[in-house]
Design an enzyme around this catalytic site. Structure first.
Site, short mmCIF file in Angstrom:
data_model
loop_
_atom_site.label_atom_id
_atom_site.label_comp_id
_atom_site.label_asym_id
_atom_site.label_seq_id
_atom_site.Cartn_x
_atom_site.Cartn_y
_atom_site.Cartn_z
N GLN A 1 -8.82 -7.77 -2.87
CA GLN A 1 -9.20 -6.71 -1.93
C GLN A 1 -10.60 -6.20 -2.24
O GLN A 1 -11.38 -5.90 -1.33
CB GLN A 1 -8.16 -5.58 -1.98
CG GLN A 1 -8.43 -4.44 -1.00
CD GLN A 1 -8.36 -4.85 0.46
OE1 GLN A 1 -7.42 -5.49 0.88
NE2 GLN A 1 -9.39 -4.49 1.24
N CYS B 1 -2.80 2.01 6.66
CA CYS B 1 -2.88 1.43 8.00
C CYS B 1 -3.37 2.48 9.00
O CYS B 1 -3.90 2.13 10.05
CB CYS B 1 -1.53 0.88 8.42
SG CYS B 1 -0.20 2.06 8.16
N GLU C 1 9.73 2.86 13.95
CA GLU C 1 10.31 3.17 12.65
C GLU C 1 10.40 4.68 12.50
O GLU C 1 9.68 5.44 13.16
CB GLU C 1 9.44 2.60 11.53
CG GLU C 1 9.25 1.10 11.67
CD GLU C 1 9.05 0.41 10.34
OE1 GLU C 1 9.99 0.37 9.54
OE2 GLU C 1 7.95 -0.10 10.12
N GLY D 1 2.85 -5.28 7.35
CA GLY D 1 1.80 -6.01 6.65
C GLY D 1 0.67 -6.33 7.59
O GLY D 1 0.47 -5.65 8.61
N GLU E 1 5.09 -3.82 11.92
CA GLU E 1 4.05 -2.79 11.82
C GLU E 1 2.87 -3.45 11.13
O GLU E 1 3.01 -3.94 10.00
CB GLU E 1 4.54 -1.59 11.01
CG GLU E 1 5.59 -0.75 11.72
CD GLU E 1 5.09 -0.08 12.98
OE1 GLU E 1 3.87 -0.02 13.20
OE2 GLU E 1 5.95 0.36 13.77
N GLU F 1 -10.10 -5.16 10.61
CA GLU F 1 -9.54 -4.27 9.59
C GLU F 1 -10.05 -4.70 8.21
O GLU F 1 -9.89 -5.85 7.82
CB GLU F 1 -8.01 -4.32 9.59
CG GLU F 1 -7.42 -3.31 8.63
CD GLU F 1 -5.91 -3.35 8.58
OE1 GLU F 1 -5.35 -4.43 8.41
OE2 GLU F 1 -5.29 -2.27 8.72
N ASN G 1 0.79 -1.24 0.00
CA ASN G 1 0.00 0.00 0.00
C ASN G 1 0.82 1.28 0.00
O ASN G 1 0.31 2.34 -0.37
CB ASN G 1 -1.01 -0.01 1.16
CG ASN G 1 -0.34 0.03 2.49
OD1 ASN G 1 0.76 -0.50 2.66
ND2 ASN G 1 -0.98 0.65 3.46
P1 NDP Z 1 0.35 -9.04 4.01
O1 NDP Z 1 0.56 -9.38 5.43
O2 NDP Z 1 -0.51 -9.90 3.17
O3 NDP Z 1 1.76 -9.00 3.26
C1 NDP Z 1 2.82 -8.20 3.74
C2 NDP Z 1 4.13 -8.75 3.20
O4 NDP Z 1 4.36 -10.03 3.80
C3 NDP Z 1 4.10 -8.98 1.68
O5 NDP Z 1 5.36 -8.68 1.15
C4 NDP Z 1 3.80 -10.46 1.60
O6 NDP Z 1 4.23 -11.03 0.39
C5 NDP Z 1 4.60 -10.98 2.77
N1 NDP Z 1 4.22 -12.32 3.21
C6 NDP Z 1 3.04 -12.98 3.03
N2 NDP Z 1 3.11 -14.21 3.57
C7 NDP Z 1 4.34 -14.35 4.11
C8 NDP Z 1 5.01 -15.39 4.81
N3 NDP Z 1 4.43 -16.56 5.06
N4 NDP Z 1 6.27 -15.17 5.21
C9 NDP Z 1 6.88 -14.00 4.98
N5 NDP Z 1 6.31 -12.98 4.31
C10 NDP Z 1 5.06 -13.14 3.89
O7 NDP Z 1 -0.13 -7.53 3.97
P2 NDP Z 1 -0.52 -6.65 2.68
O8 NDP Z 1 0.62 -6.61 1.71
O9 NDP Z 1 -1.85 -7.10 2.21
O10 NDP Z 1 -0.61 -5.18 3.31
C11 NDP Z 1 -1.75 -4.71 3.93
C12 NDP Z 1 -1.58 -4.77 5.42
O11 NDP Z 1 -0.45 -4.01 5.81
C13 NDP Z 1 -2.74 -4.17 6.19
O12 NDP Z 1 -3.10 -5.01 7.25
C14 NDP Z 1 -2.19 -2.87 6.73
O13 NDP Z 1 -2.80 -2.41 7.90
C15 NDP Z 1 -0.76 -3.22 6.94
N6 NDP Z 1 0.07 -2.01 6.98
C16 NDP Z 1 0.56 -1.59 8.18
C17 NDP Z 1 1.30 -0.44 8.28
C18 NDP Z 1 1.85 0.00 9.59
O14 NDP Z 1 2.82 0.74 9.59
N7 NDP Z 1 1.30 -0.42 10.72
C19 NDP Z 1 1.56 0.40 7.11
C20 NDP Z 1 1.01 -0.13 5.90
C21 NDP Z 1 0.29 -1.30 5.85
P3 NDP Z 1 3.24 -11.19 -0.88
O15 NDP Z 1 2.22 -10.13 -0.81
O16 NDP Z 1 4.17 -11.03 -2.02
O17 NDP Z 1 2.70 -12.56 -0.76
#
Ligand code: NDP
Length: 475
Positions: free
Chosen positions: A325, A278, A456, A222, A244, A377, A146
């Site tokens: 999504q 987020c 961070e 994530g 985060e 969320e 995002n």
């Molecule tokens: P995900 O948790 O689906 O993915 C985050 C990252 O983790 C991606 O690069 C993903 O890879 C990777 N990933 C997925 N599965 C695994 C695994 N088993 N082992 C290691 N890495 C893995 O989140 P989204 O990308 O959908 O992002 C949205 C989320 O991020 C929301 O919940 C949002 O709130 C949060 N977010 C939080 C922020 C904060 O600072 N608190 C800021 C921005 C977002 P891939 O997608 O390539 O499978």
């Protein structure tokens, strides 16, 4: 095909197409997926390069980071357009994010040359105490889709500034931004292997980073579900981890608020960047005296928002990032209705000139905080309006959530604003301002289920990216 960067070489892999969420007939590019072997090669390259980088002069670190920051700023329009085309933010949002990434690199260039450490007199005679900071080693960086430029920037820049090497795994949805950033970094004067790009899936590239004993620390942003998996893997190996994760951020509106300001804060917080932040506010908690007027004005404003192609000049709200999504957003509309919330506007897939994932901003009114739409969320442009009897009840509803990232209040009462600042269970508090939208030079992060590990951004970023050593010198 755009390839991965491993030890200074561009390495091929299975090609994956990436498409524009505003127009799925538009192929943004084809990007190589790293497999386990390529990811391990990136880790080995990072490990080999790290020792020399740890001892590189701070001038060299400054120059590399400053170069990256300058190029991002110079190319912000071009890269902002790529970001909008790939992720679906509007063009002004895309350009602003690239500029922010540029400033982040420049900030950490200065952190590289800022004096670090402390000197202390010992409590024992004849001894001087020195507290110094050293790099951690190889950092595995796992980022979400995002903020495809800003989040990688705020992890990669401090990691490099403090002498670590990096293996960066972007989200599968946004390889274009990751590759563009890596290409700039590859020309910044860093020794080969200090920065490596491994595009590919979370279960392959991400999991390899989590399991490999040569990776000394993991910085992850994530979802909470993936975050838990990351935390377990890091605990198993006993390595530092920074998480985060999600939010269910509240925005409180009190009777004495400036109504127009409060409505604009809610519109921006809930709907801009398609609600995919987020820090987005998804619970708008309003005290009874102003509830009806605020509700009517908010719904009118939400209806006026122009949803469309991210690159079109008049678009205010771009598409949802992908089909999965969009399905999630639509599913939560059904969940909200089934649990008795009243949908006042939006919540539908929109048909436009191009075939994209367009969704109308939704406002549920007369909600309560026990509903799933108020607890889970959604990560879409969906706001739940919750009435509260008074400030005390509004505060209690705001804090009644497993998350704690950002929390906002709109009020003209200094007493309530200061009380809220002290009692909001969140890492970031916004007074008469949207819950989203943060500066790059101060700490970012949350409490409760939103964050784990060091903060961070800002000067506190160094706490995660360095190890502290205390030396006693008896002269
Ligand atoms: P995900 O948790 O689906 O993915 C985050 C990252 O983790 C991606 O690069 C993903 O890879 C990777 N990933 C997925 N599965 C695994 C695994 N088993 N082992 C290691 N890495 C893995 O989140 P989204 O990308 O959908 O992002 C949205 C989320 O991020 C929301 O919940 C949002 O709130 C949060 N977010 C939080 C922020 C904060 O600072 N608190 C800021 C921005 C977002 P891939 O997608 O390539 O499978």
């Amino acid at each position: 095909m755009k390839r991965n960067l491993v030890g200074g070489e561009w390495v091929a892999g299975d090609g994956h197409e990436n498409r524009n969420p505003s127009d799925i007939s538009d192929v943004v590019g084809i990007y190589a997926h790293a497999d386990v072997q390529t990811t391990e090669a990136a880790i080995v390259a990072a490990q080999r390069a790290q020792g020399d980088w740890a001892h590189a002069t701070v001038q060299r670190r400054f120059d590399a980071l400053d170069f990256i920051g300058s190029e991002l700023l110079r190319r912000k329009d071009e890269l902002g357009a790529l970001l909008s085309r790939e992720e679906g933010k509007t063009l002004p949002e895309g350009i602003a994010e690239v500029a922010r990434a540029g400033y982040i690199f420049k900030f950490h260039a200065h952190q590289a040359i800022a004096p670090q450490g402390e000197l202390a007199s010992s409590v024992r005679p004849g001894i001087q105490v020195e507290v110094t900071r050293e790099p951690v080693g190889v950092i595995g960086i796992i980022a979400p889709w995002n903020f495809p430029m800003a989040i990688p920037a705020w992890k990669i820049a401090p990691a490099l500034a403090h002498g670590n090497s990096v293996v960066f795994k972007p989200a599968e949805a946004v390889p274009g931004c990751a590759w563009a950033l890596a290409e700039i970094i590859s020309r910044s004067g860093l020794p080969a292997g200090v920065f490596n790009l491994a595009m590919g899936s979370g279960t392959v590239v991400g999991q390899t980073l989590l399991n490999d004993s040569r990776v000394s620390a993991i910085s992850f942003t994530g979802s909470a579900t993936t975050g838990r998996n990351v935390a377990r893997a890091a605990a198993h190996r006993m390595v530092p981890v920074q998480l985060e994760m999600g939010g269910k951020n509240p925005m409180v509106v009190l009777d004495d608020a400036d109504l127009e300001l409060a409505v604009e804060c809610a519109i921006q917080s809930a709907f801009y960047s398609t609600g995919q932040r987020c820090t987005a506010a998804s619970r708008i908690i309003v005290t009874r005296g102003v509830y009806a007027r605020f509700r009517d004005r908010l719904v009118d404003r939400a209806r006026e928002l122009r949803v469309g192609h991210a690159l079109a000049a008049d678009t205010q709200i771009g598409p949802v990032v992908d089909a999965r999504q969009l399905d999630q957003d639509l599913r939560y509309i059904d969940i909200g209705k089934s649990e008795g919330a009243s949908l006042a506007c939006g919540g539908e897939r929109l048909v436009k000139d191009t075939d994209g994932y367009f969704f109308s901003p939704a406002v549920f009114v007369d909600c309560n905080n026990r509903m799933r739409i108020a607890r889970e969320e959604i990560f879409g442009p969906i706001a739940a309006l919750i009435p509260a009897a008074d400030y005390e009840e509004a505060l209690s509803i705001a804090n009644d959530t497993p998350f704690g990232l950002s929390s906002g209040i709109c009020t003209t009462s200094l007493r309530h604003a200061k009380h809220f600042q002290r009692h909001a269970q969140a890492g970031m508090v916004m007074v008469n301002a949207p819950t989203a939208g943060v500066d790059y030079h101060v700490p970012f992060g949350g409490t409760k289920g939103s964050s784990l590990g060091g903060r961070e951004q800002g000067t506190l970023a160094k706490d995660f990216y360095t190890k502290v050593k205390t030396t006693y010198v008896c002269a």
